[in-house]
Design a protein around this motif. Structure first.
Motif, PDB file in Angstrom:
ATOM      1  N   ALA A   3       0.823  -1.211   0.000  1.00 44.34           N
ATOM      2  CA  ALA A   3       0.000   0.000   0.000  1.00 44.34           C
ATOM      3  C   ALA A   3       0.857   1.260   0.000  1.00 44.34           C
ATOM      4  N   ASP A   4       2.016   1.199   0.680  1.00 42.81           N
ATOM      5  CA  ASP A   4       2.897   2.358   0.728  1.00 42.81           C
ATOM      6  C   ASP A   4       4.317   1.913   1.069  1.00 42.81           C
ATOM      7  N   VAL A   5       5.295   2.709   0.646  1.00 49.80           N
ATOM      8  CA  VAL A   5       6.704   2.432   0.945  1.00 49.80           C
ATOM      9  C   VAL A   5       7.392   3.746   1.307  1.00 49.80           C
ATOM     10  N   SER A   6       8.443   3.639   2.121  1.00 47.30           N
ATOM     11  CA  SER A   6       9.222   4.816   2.502  1.00 47.30           C
ATOM     12  C   SER A   6      10.653   4.368   2.755  1.00 47.30           C
ATOM     13  N   VAL A   7      11.604   4.986   2.043  1.00 46.05           N
ATOM     14  CA  VAL A   7      13.008   4.567   2.150  1.00 46.05           C
ATOM     15  C   VAL A   7      13.800   5.592   2.948  1.00 46.05           C
ATOM     16  N   SER A   8      14.658   5.081   3.837  1.00 38.63           N
ATOM     17  CA  SER A   8      15.561   5.912   4.623  1.00 38.63           C
ATOM     18  C   SER A   8      16.957   5.785   4.023  1.00 38.63           C
ATOM     19  N   THR A   9      17.435   6.874   3.429  1.00 37.71           N
ATOM     20  CA  THR A   9      18.714   6.828   2.720  1.00 37.71           C
ATOM     21  C   THR A   9      19.887   6.565   3.655  1.00 37.71           C
ATOM     22  N   LYS A  10      19.926   7.278   4.785  1.00 41.99           N
ATOM     23  CA  LYS A  10      21.057   7.166   5.700  1.00 41.99           C
ATOM     24  C   LYS A  10      21.178   5.786   6.322  1.00 41.99           C
ATOM     25  N   SER A  11      20.045   5.215   6.718  1.00 44.43           N
ATOM     26  CA  SER A  11      20.095   3.920   7.409  1.00 44.43           C
ATOM     27  C   SER A  11      20.054   2.741   6.451  1.00 44.43           C
ATOM     28  N   GLY A  12      19.652   2.993   5.208  1.00 42.37           N
ATOM     29  CA  GLY A  12      19.557   1.895   4.257  1.00 42.37           C
ATOM     30  C   GLY A  12      18.413   0.948   4.580  1.00 42.37           C
ATOM     31  N   LYS A  13      17.305   1.502   5.090  1.00 39.39           N
ATOM     32  CA  LYS A  13      16.142   0.675   5.442  1.00 39.39           C
ATOM     33  C   LYS A  13      14.906   1.156   4.695  1.00 39.39           C
ATOM     34  N   ILE A  14      14.022   0.223   4.435  1.00 37.30           N
ATOM     35  CA  ILE A  14      12.789   0.531   3.714  1.00 37.30           C
ATOM     36  C   ILE A  14      11.604   0.040   4.542  1.00 37.30           C
ATOM     37  N   ALA A  15      10.688   0.964   4.849  1.00 43.00           N
ATOM     38  CA  ALA A  15       9.447   0.590   5.536  1.00 43.00           C
ATOM     39  C   ALA A  15       8.395   0.295   4.479  1.00 43.00           C
ATOM     40  N   VAL A  16       7.708  -0.814   4.645  1.00 42.82           N
ATOM     41  CA  VAL A  16       6.712  -1.243   3.670  1.00 42.82           C
ATOM     42  C   VAL A  16       5.410  -1.554   4.398  1.00 42.82           C
ATOM     43  N   GLY A  17       4.347  -0.906   3.969  1.00 44.40           N
ATOM     44  CA  GLY A  17       3.036  -1.162   4.551  1.00 44.40           C
ATOM     45  C   GLY A  17       2.185  -1.975   3.599  1.00 44.40           C
ATOM     46  N   SER A  18       1.570  -3.019   4.103  1.00 40.79           N
ATOM     47  CA  SER A  18       0.745  -3.898   3.277  1.00 40.79           C
ATOM     48  C   SER A  18      -0.720  -3.827   3.706  1.00 40.79           C
ATOM     49  N   SER A  19      -1.594  -3.908   2.722  1.00 38.26           N
ATOM     50  CA  SER A  19      -3.025  -3.943   3.031  1.00 38.26           C
ATOM     51  C   SER A  19      -3.419  -5.279   3.660  1.00 38.26           C
ATOM     52  N   GLN A  20      -2.461  -6.199   3.759  1.00 36.23           N
ATOM     53  CA  GLN A  20      -2.697  -7.468   4.453  1.00 36.23           C
ATOM     54  C   GLN A  20      -2.441  -7.324   5.957  1.00 36.23           C
ATOM     55  N   LYS A  21      -2.475  -6.077   6.443  1.00 33.77           N
ATOM     56  CA  LYS A  21      -2.344  -5.755   7.866  1.00 33.77           C
ATOM     57  C   LYS A  21      -0.957  -6.091   8.425  1.00 33.77           C
ATOM     58  N   VAL A  22       0.071  -5.804   7.615  1.00 29.79           N
ATOM     59  CA  VAL A  22       1.442  -6.087   8.042  1.00 29.79           C
ATOM     60  C   VAL A  22       2.342  -4.891   7.717  1.00 29.79           C
ATOM     61  N   LEU A  23       3.246  -4.576   8.668  1.00 30.57           N
ATOM     62  CA  LEU A  23       4.294  -3.596   8.448  1.00 30.57           C
ATOM     63  C   LEU A  23       5.620  -4.342   8.351  1.00 30.57           C
TER      64      LEU A  23
END
Length: 412
Positions: free
Chosen positions: A60-80
């Protein structure tokens, strides 16, 4: 003013049989994360896929953190999910409602989530829930969330026609009714400026305390918005084939016609825009506009020099900004060109024999967009009044100077 609309060619395009549901781009614009119903795709600086994670579904949505090299991903299947830049999972958390929006801080130590049942949740970098609130005590979806680089401020917009600003401790700093559903939000790196798009075709640009600086109502519903980390400009996808940039005072300063797209994001460094549509992802460079900022700053320095003012520091920072631009380090370029412009302005204020407020007013008239002549219209007058109010709020102008400058402006 003139439209400044021109057809543009994409710097690169990724054309596959995909239908993107979410986009995020690193600060430097060199890597793009594409979310789809069937997985997560990571593209390099040339638009080539580095990996495809098919285990994460219905993104459903994504957000990348350049400094930490991590990507947050939100799913409509009720999972982060939290994954690294190789697409490898770090952790995941199951929620009691579907994720609609996510945003991760620069260091990757805070992740904010908005859900379809009105929940705003903050997790730390290890996946521990720090707090959770039920916005408006209603089940209206949280359509958009944004967190500042340092994680100190969180902006959230809902279908319930409300906008909220929270701090990292879970305290609401303010909430405001927006009249229509909030579809998208954006916030500057330090949280001093924020913007939001509502379902009544309106974009609003505010300062941290929620005071509106300007708003613009469009003929049709814009599709997306984003803001440079310095808030020097916002990008608005006004239609499927038109992107325009607006500066802090609400003036349209640049734009281009693009290949048909229904979603978009801008690298917070301001160097490029990523657009997406069924069957393709497109990267468009904003270098032509950034070059105009460089040219405008140079003109300000030359003007100050002609007035026998000391612009030594401004020129030094300008030279650094020029190198930033040449090296495509647009994130630092925006910071330094902003600093050089301010130093030129302060030199002119300090050294000039004119009344300070008059010199500051003159500076604002010529520096915002020196290439495009301004017209004495109600919109331009309002933009200048907004600039004066902003300068007073930041302490650049005293109350007396503000009144003098305002009086002079209204007599023009």
């Amino acid at each position: 003013m003139c439209e400044h609309m021109r057809p543009a060619s994409a710097f690169w395009s990724f054309r596959e049989n995909i239908s993107p549901s979410a986009l995020s781009v690193t600060t430097d614009g060199k890597h793009t994360v594409v979310g789809t119903q069937n997985g997560l795709i990571f593209l390099n600086s040339r638009g080539r896929p580095l990996w495809f994670n098919k285990k994460i579904r219905k993104v459903a949505d994504v957000s990348v953190s350049t400094k930490s090299g991590k990507i947050a991903v939100g799913s409509s299947q009720k999972v982060l999910y939290l994954v690294n830049l190789k697409g490898e999972p770090i952790w995941h958390r199951e929620l009691d409602s579907s994720v609609i929006a996510v945003s991760i801080s620069s260091r990757g130590n805070l992740i904010v989530v908005g859900t379809d049942l009105g929940k705003l949740i903050l997790f730390d970098g290890k996946g521990k829930k720090k707090w959770e609130v039920h916005l408006s005590n209603s089940d209206f979806p949280v359509n958009s969330v944004d967190i500042t680089s340092d994680g100190e401020f969180i902006l959230a917009g809902t279908d319930y026609s409300h906008l909220y600003l929270y701090d990292s401790n879970g305290s609401v700093l303010w909430s405001k009714e927006t009249g229509s559903a909030v579809l998208k939000t954006c916030i500057s790196s330090n949280g001093d400026y924020l913007g939001y798009l509502t379902s009544d075709c309106k974009f609003s640009f505010c300062v941290k305390n929620s005071r509106m600086l300007w708003e613009n109502t469009f003929d049709s519903q814009p599709l997306w918005i984003d803001m440079a980390q310095t808030a020097d400009f916002v990008s608005i996808g006004e239609s499927s084939n038109k992107v325009n940039l607006y500066n802090k005072s609400g003036r349209k300063v640049w734009g281009f016609a693009n290949e048909s797209s229904r979603m978009g994001v801008m690298a917070s460094g301001g160097g490029n825009v990523i657009l997406g549509n069924k069957g393709g992802i497109f990267n468009y460079s904003l270098e032509p506009y950034l070059k105009r900022l460089l040219t405008g700053c140079k003109r300000s320095i030359i003007k100050a020099t002609e007035e026998n003012l000391d612009v030594t520091e401004s020129r030094k920072i300008y030279d650094v900004a020029s190198k930033n631009f040449s090296n495509a380090n647009f994130s630092q370029f925006l910071i330094n060109i902003h600093k050089a412009r301010n130093l030129a302005r302060e030199a002119r204020v300090i050294e000039s024999d004119s009344v300070p407020s008059e010199r500051r007013l003159e500076r604002n008239e010529v520096e915002e967009d020196p290439i495009v002549p301004q017209e004495n219209t109600e919109d331009e007058m309002m933009a200048k009044l907004v600039q004066l109010a902003e300068m007073r709020e930041k302490g650049i102008l005293s109350e007396e100077e503000f009144i003098m400058a305002k009086s002079k402006l209204l007599r023009i």
